[in-house]
Enzyme design. Structure first.
Site, PDB file in Angstrom:
ATOM      1  N   LYS A  14       0.831  -1.206   0.000  1.00 15.68           N
ATOM      2  CA  LYS A  14       0.000   0.000   0.000  1.00 15.68           C
ATOM      3  C   LYS A  14       0.868   1.260   0.000  1.00 15.68           C
ATOM      4  O   LYS A  14       0.534   2.239  -0.651  1.00 15.68           O
ATOM      5  CB  LYS A  14      -0.921   0.035   1.226  1.00 15.68           C
ATOM      6  CG  LYS A  14      -1.902  -1.116   1.294  1.00 15.68           C
ATOM      7  CD  LYS A  14      -3.050  -0.840   2.260  1.00 15.68           C
ATOM      8  CE  LYS A  14      -2.601  -0.501   3.669  1.00 15.68           C
ATOM      9  NZ  LYS A  14      -1.883  -1.594   4.353  1.00 15.68           N
ATOM     10  N   ARG A  89      -8.890   1.782  10.417  1.00 14.11           N
ATOM     11  CA  ARG A  89      -8.482   0.424  10.759  1.00 14.11           C
ATOM     12  C   ARG A  89      -9.582  -0.323  11.516  1.00 14.11           C
ATOM     13  O   ARG A  89      -9.486  -1.523  11.707  1.00 14.11           O
ATOM     14  CB  ARG A  89      -7.272   0.490  11.695  1.00 14.11           C
ATOM     15  CG  ARG A  89      -5.952   0.235  11.026  1.00 14.11           C
ATOM     16  CD  ARG A  89      -4.905   0.032  12.117  1.00 14.11           C
ATOM     17  NE  ARG A  89      -3.651   0.686  11.786  1.00 14.11           N
ATOM     18  CZ  ARG A  89      -2.782   0.213  10.909  1.00 14.11           C
ATOM     19  NH1 ARG A  89      -3.023  -0.906  10.265  1.00 14.11           N
ATOM     20  NH2 ARG A  89      -1.663   0.857  10.667  1.00 14.11           N
ATOM     21  N   ARG A 128      11.674  -6.726   4.581  1.00 10.40           N
ATOM     22  CA  ARG A 128      11.807  -5.277   4.699  1.00 10.40           C
ATOM     23  C   ARG A 128      12.426  -4.896   6.042  1.00 10.40           C
ATOM     24  O   ARG A 128      13.262  -4.003   6.115  1.00 10.40           O
ATOM     25  CB  ARG A 128      10.439  -4.618   4.534  1.00 10.40           C
ATOM     26  CG  ARG A 128      10.541  -3.124   4.307  1.00 10.40           C
ATOM     27  CD  ARG A 128       9.194  -2.485   4.112  1.00 10.40           C
ATOM     28  NE  ARG A 128       8.490  -2.330   5.386  1.00 10.40           N
ATOM     29  CZ  ARG A 128       7.295  -1.757   5.514  1.00 10.40           C
ATOM     30  NH1 ARG A 128       6.646  -1.344   4.432  1.00 10.40           N
ATOM     31  NH2 ARG A 128       6.724  -1.629   6.679  1.00 10.40           N
ATOM     32  N   ARG A 134      14.358  -2.152  10.690  1.00  6.64           N
ATOM     33  CA  ARG A 134      13.256  -1.592  11.465  1.00  6.64           C
ATOM     34  C   ARG A 134      13.058  -2.434  12.710  1.00  6.64           C
ATOM     35  O   ARG A 134      12.693  -3.603  12.632  1.00  6.64           O
ATOM     36  CB  ARG A 134      11.953  -1.653  10.651  1.00  6.64           C
ATOM     37  CG  ARG A 134      11.830  -0.577   9.637  1.00  6.64           C
ATOM     38  CD  ARG A 134      10.372  -0.416   9.325  1.00  6.64           C
ATOM     39  NE  ARG A 134      10.186   0.458   8.184  1.00  6.64           N
ATOM     40  CZ  ARG A 134       8.993   0.747   7.682  1.00  6.64           C
ATOM     41  NH1 ARG A 134       7.916   0.183   8.196  1.00  6.64           N
ATOM     42  NH2 ARG A 134       8.889   1.556   6.671  1.00  6.64           N
ATOM     43  N   ARG A 145      -0.037  -7.771  14.305  1.00  7.35           N
ATOM     44  CA  ARG A 145      -0.730  -6.822  13.428  1.00  7.35           C
ATOM     45  C   ARG A 145      -1.605  -7.542  12.395  1.00  7.35           C
ATOM     46  O   ARG A 145      -2.667  -7.072  12.042  1.00  7.35           O
ATOM     47  CB  ARG A 145       0.278  -5.896  12.735  1.00  7.35           C
ATOM     48  CG  ARG A 145       0.495  -4.601  13.538  1.00  7.35           C
ATOM     49  CD  ARG A 145       1.496  -3.691  12.903  1.00  7.35           C
ATOM     50  NE  ARG A 145       2.836  -3.992  13.400  1.00  7.35           N
ATOM     51  CZ  ARG A 145       3.956  -3.761  12.723  1.00  7.35           C
ATOM     52  NH1 ARG A 145       3.903  -3.246  11.521  1.00  7.35           N
ATOM     53  NH2 ARG A 145       5.118  -4.051  13.242  1.00  7.35           N
TER      54      ARG A 145
END
Ligand code: MF3
Ligand code: CO
Length: 439
Positions: A14, A89, A128, A134, A145
């Site tokens: 996204k 959300r 990623r 991260r 999540r």
């Protein structure tokens, strides 16, 4: 203007698509992930509130998110639209969004549902996380999540589907492929001031066609008409949109008799009894208008007369459907019915189109089809409605010049086109003649 929402699990791409859409349509990418990370980094009040939640992979409470988005969508740069990514959300957030958009008189144009298998998303996220080091993307946080997505966000898919503007996107494909599909579902709406600019381009188009109508007489060549149009359009401060478009060599299209569209002006001299379809596009002040008219040259056959009237009736029927709340294919259907009622055929391989910032925008508008299908029409959409019909069969052939298209059976063809804006008061024709068009 376009108000766009991206829905889907983490790792579905996204963010990448949001940035591409933002650049393509000149609207901001409102990504909650980026906004929250920035707040944490800048150590703002909001940042301090959300940091512990964020670190634990938890969701920020609805009221905080709603306040954040309300403020963001009220900013000047969101006036022309937005790509919303990461909000809503939850169901309360979805309802709050609907409410805040209603307050500012807006509505979502399209909701893209990015579809991706959990396992693929999980792998993408882990890759990623490793690449960008991260620390918030631990395997546990990712799984949490995903679980929250299924539990709290996925029900929104149904919510938006019932509102009629949901488009499913298979996200497990190359970026460019996904983006192309997204582009094809976004219809740019124009603000009132932009429609006025299109109307000024449309006035030049209409005046050009009126001028050509006066000069289209036996003995005149189509090249002479092209020169006349080119000079006139430039004298009015516009540029002929067609010239140079994909290498097109002239300023107008001039298609006699059995030729349907895209005839390149040349040495052909008009004869008494011909019909001649002339197509004109003008770019003025950054906006485009597009219109076509089929002229009767001198005395034409009764069949030709009927064909021209039938095509104009089909155009009028299509324009009549350009209303808020209609669906796109209502236009197509009306044109087909009006054409076939007269015993004529609609060419299938040529379509009308969105127009405005450029000559060809989404959507394509076929001149045939079932009613009640496709996107809902909304205020600010601007379409080139253009029935292309023949007195015989629907099949067409492309000439060796790679442009001109004629009926396959040699039957007479007609083409009438207007640029039309959908307004609160109904269809507004932006290329209507102010002086009488005649041959
Ligand atoms: N009205 C035509 C269209 O909308 C004009 C295109 S002619 C071209 O497709 F030469 F510019 F391609
Ligand atoms: Co057109």
């Amino acid at each position: 203007m376009a108000d766009i929402l991206l829905l889907g699990p983490q790792g579905a791409g996204k963010g990448t698509q949001g940035r591409l859409i933002a650049a393509e349509f000149g609207i901001p990418h409102v990504a909650t992930g980026d906004m929250l990370r920035a707040a944490i980094y800048a150590d703002t009040e909001l940042g301090r509130q959300v940091k512990p939640l964020y670190d634990a992979g938890r969701l920020v409470p609805d009221d905080l998110m709603i306040a954040l988005i309300r403020e963001r969508l009220a900013a000047v740069d969101a006036r022309e639209g937005f790509v919303l990514d990461g909000f809503p959300r939850t169901m309360p957030q979805a309802e709050a969004l609907e409410e805040m958009l209603r307050e500012i008189g807006r509505d979502l144009d399209v909701v893209f549902e990015f579809q991706l298998a959990d396992q693929v998303g999980r792998e993408r996220m882990l890759r990623r996380a490793a690449e960008e080091s991260r620390t918030d993307d631990t395997p546990e946080a990712i799984d949490e999540r995903l679980r929250l997505y299924h539990a709290e966000t996925e029900p929104l898919v149904e919510y938006f589907r019932t509102r009629g503007n949901l488009v499913g996107i298979h996200a497990d494909r190359p970026v460019q492929e996904v983006f192309r599909e997204i582009q094809q579902a976004v219809i740019i709406r124009k603000a009132p001031a932009e429609i006025e600019r299109m109307a000024r381009a449309g006035e030049v188009v209409a005046d050009t066609l009126a001028l050509l109508g006066e000069h289209a007489r036996p003995g005149v060549t189509t090249q002479e008409l092209d020169e006349l149009a080119d000079e006139f359009i430039r004298s009015r401060g516009g540029t002929p949109t067609f010239k140079g478009y994909r290498g097109y060599p002239a300023s107008i299209c001039a298609s006699p008799n059995e030729m349907v569209v895209h005839g390149i002006p040349g040495l052909y001299a008009l004869r008494d009894g011909d019909i001649l379809s002339v197509d004109v596009g003008v770019t003025l002040d950054g906006f485009v208008a597009d219109s076509a008219y089929t002229f009767a040259i001198g005395e034409v056959s009764e069949e030709a007369e009927r064909l021209l009237e039938g095509c104009q009736a089909a155009l009028a029927a299509g324009i009549e459907q350009c209303r808020v709340g209609s669906r796109l294919s209502d236009i197509s259907h009306a044109i087909q019915v009006a054409t076939e009622e007269q015993g004529f055929s609609v060419v299938r391989s040529l379509v009308g189109h969105g127009v405005g910032r450029s000559m060809h925008e989404e959507p394509q508008i076929p001149n045939y089809g079932e009613p009640g299908r496709g996107p809902l029409l909304a205020e600010g959409m601007t379409f080139a409605i253009e029935p292309m019909i023949t007195a015989g069969g629907a099949d067409v052939v492309l000439h060796d010049d790679e442009w001109s298209i004629s009926s396959a059976d040699g039957s007479l063809a007609a083409h009438f086109e207007h640029t039309v804006a959908i307004t609160a008061d109904g269809p507004r024709i932006l290329t209507a003649a102010t002086t009488a068009v005649r041959s």
